[in-house]
Design a protein around this motif. Structure first.
Motif, PDB file in Angstrom:
ATOM      1  N   PRO A 133       9.008  20.807  17.905  1.00  0.00           N
ATOM      2  CA  PRO A 133       9.516  21.940  18.683  1.00  0.00           C
ATOM      3  C   PRO A 133       8.858  22.084  20.053  1.00  0.00           C
ATOM      4  CG  PRO A 133       9.089  22.594  16.412  1.00  0.00           C
ATOM      5  CD  PRO A 133       8.528  21.213  16.576  1.00  0.00           C
ATOM      6  N   GLU A 134       7.597  21.672  20.167  1.00  0.00           N
ATOM      7  CA  GLU A 134       6.902  21.802  21.446  1.00  0.00           C
ATOM      8  C   GLU A 134       7.176  20.619  22.374  1.00  0.00           C
ATOM      9  OE1 GLU A 134       2.792  22.457  20.738  1.00  0.00           O
ATOM     10  OE2 GLU A 134       3.109  24.357  19.663  1.00  0.00           O
ATOM     11  N   HIS A 135       7.716  19.551  21.813  1.00  0.00           N
ATOM     12  CA  HIS A 135       8.055  18.365  22.605  1.00  0.00           C
ATOM     13  C   HIS A 135       9.428  17.863  22.146  1.00  0.00           C
ATOM     14  CE1 HIS A 135       3.893  18.280  24.049  1.00  0.00           C
ATOM     15  NE2 HIS A 135       3.515  18.456  22.789  1.00  0.00           N
ATOM     16  N   PRO A 136      10.489  18.571  22.516  1.00  0.00           N
ATOM     17  CA  PRO A 136      11.822  18.292  21.975  1.00  0.00           C
ATOM     18  C   PRO A 136      12.394  16.922  22.331  1.00  0.00           C
ATOM     19  CG  PRO A 136      11.921  19.895  23.760  1.00  0.00           C
ATOM     20  CD  PRO A 136      10.488  19.718  23.446  1.00  0.00           C
ATOM     21  N   ASP A 137      11.747  16.204  23.241  1.00  0.00           N
ATOM     22  CA  ASP A 137      12.225  14.853  23.551  1.00  0.00           C
ATOM     23  C   ASP A 137      11.615  13.802  22.626  1.00  0.00           C
ATOM     24  OD1 ASP A 137      13.826  15.717  25.648  1.00  0.00           O
ATOM     25  OD2 ASP A 137      12.186  15.593  27.106  1.00  0.00           O
ATOM     26  N   ASN A 138      10.637  14.211  21.826  1.00  0.00           N
ATOM     27  CA  ASN A 138       9.954  13.271  20.933  1.00  0.00           C
ATOM     28  C   ASN A 138      10.588  13.317  19.547  1.00  0.00           C
ATOM     29  OD1 ASN A 138       8.229  12.775  23.063  1.00  0.00           O
ATOM     30  ND2 ASN A 138       6.546  14.027  22.244  1.00  0.00           N
ATOM     31  N   VAL A 139      11.325  12.260  19.184  1.00  0.00           N
ATOM     32  CA  VAL A 139      11.940  12.173  17.862  1.00  0.00           C
ATOM     33  C   VAL A 139      10.895  11.652  16.881  1.00  0.00           C
ATOM     34  CG1 VAL A 139      13.763  11.121  16.482  1.00  0.00           C
ATOM     35  CG2 VAL A 139      14.216  11.789  18.860  1.00  0.00           C
TER      36      VAL A 139
END
Length: 214
Positions: free
Chosen positions: A194-200
């Motif tokens: 949630p804090e880094h939404p580009d990290n899958v």
């Protein structure tokens, strides 16, 4: 009066009677020509109803930080029936008011995972649509956003992820609620920090869920 004149006078009387009652004539014509779509509402669940269903997704494929697990999710969903203003005669919207499934994980790092509804379903994009009157046929399309909670083995802080885009499930039904029908995953679901939404961080690759009648 000669007998041959009676049929003609009877026909004239019928025309005059119909002309004197235009509302009756209009109602008959409307009933005869009304399209099937205006009568589909009788096949749909009532507006405001809240409908719970059990869910079971056996052998779902879940990849977490490069490791693939095959797990069996069990749980349920509750949906509230709303008006679909885009197609009020043939369909309804289904607002998710409860969703949770859980699975045990046979691995070295995590012991279990749960998917839980993490926000109010404001938009209510899920729909139930009548595609055939008789015998009844429906298409259900659900959009579900949720948090994925991974419990580590031995305790400690869980790994909490969320859907980058909603999970989409579709099913062809002959009745609603479903009685053991299979819902298909439209495409893999990316789970992100949630804090880094580009990290899958994880991907739900398959979710062959059966719903109701379990």
């Amino acid at each position: 009066m000669p007998p041959r004149q009676r049929p003609a006078l009877a026909a004239v009387a019928a025309v005059l009677a119909l002309a004197a009652c235009p509302m009756l004539a209009g109602a008959s014509a409307t009933a005869a020509t009304a399209p099937a779509s205006t009568r589909a509402g009788v096949l749909l669940p009532p507006i405001g109803a809240e409908i719970p269903s059990s869910m079971l997704a056996v052998n779902s494929e879940l990849e977490v930080k490069g490791t693939t697990y095959h797990v069996d999710f069990r749980g349920g969903i509750k949906q509230r029936v709303d008006v679909n203003p885009n197609d009020p005669f043939n369909s309804v919207r289904l607002r998710t008011v409860g969703f949770k499934v859980s699975a045990e994980i046979d691995g070295e790092k995590y012991s279990s995972v749960s998917f839980e509804q993490n926000d109010v379903d404001v938009d209510a994009r899920s729909t139930l649509t009548v595609t055939q009157q008789f015998p009844p046929k429906y298409v259900e399309r659900d959009e579900l956003s949720f948090a994925a909670i991974f419990e580590p083995k031995g305790g400690g802080e869980p790994l909490v992820l969320e859907t980058k885009a909603p999970m989409v499930l579709t099913a062809d039904l002959t009745q609603y609620p479903s009685r053991g029908d299979l819902y298909r995953l439209e495409k893999p679901v990316d789970l992100v920090d949630p804090e880094h939404p580009d990290n899958v961080e994880a991907v739900l690759k398959t979710f062959p869920s059966k719903r109701g009648g379990l």
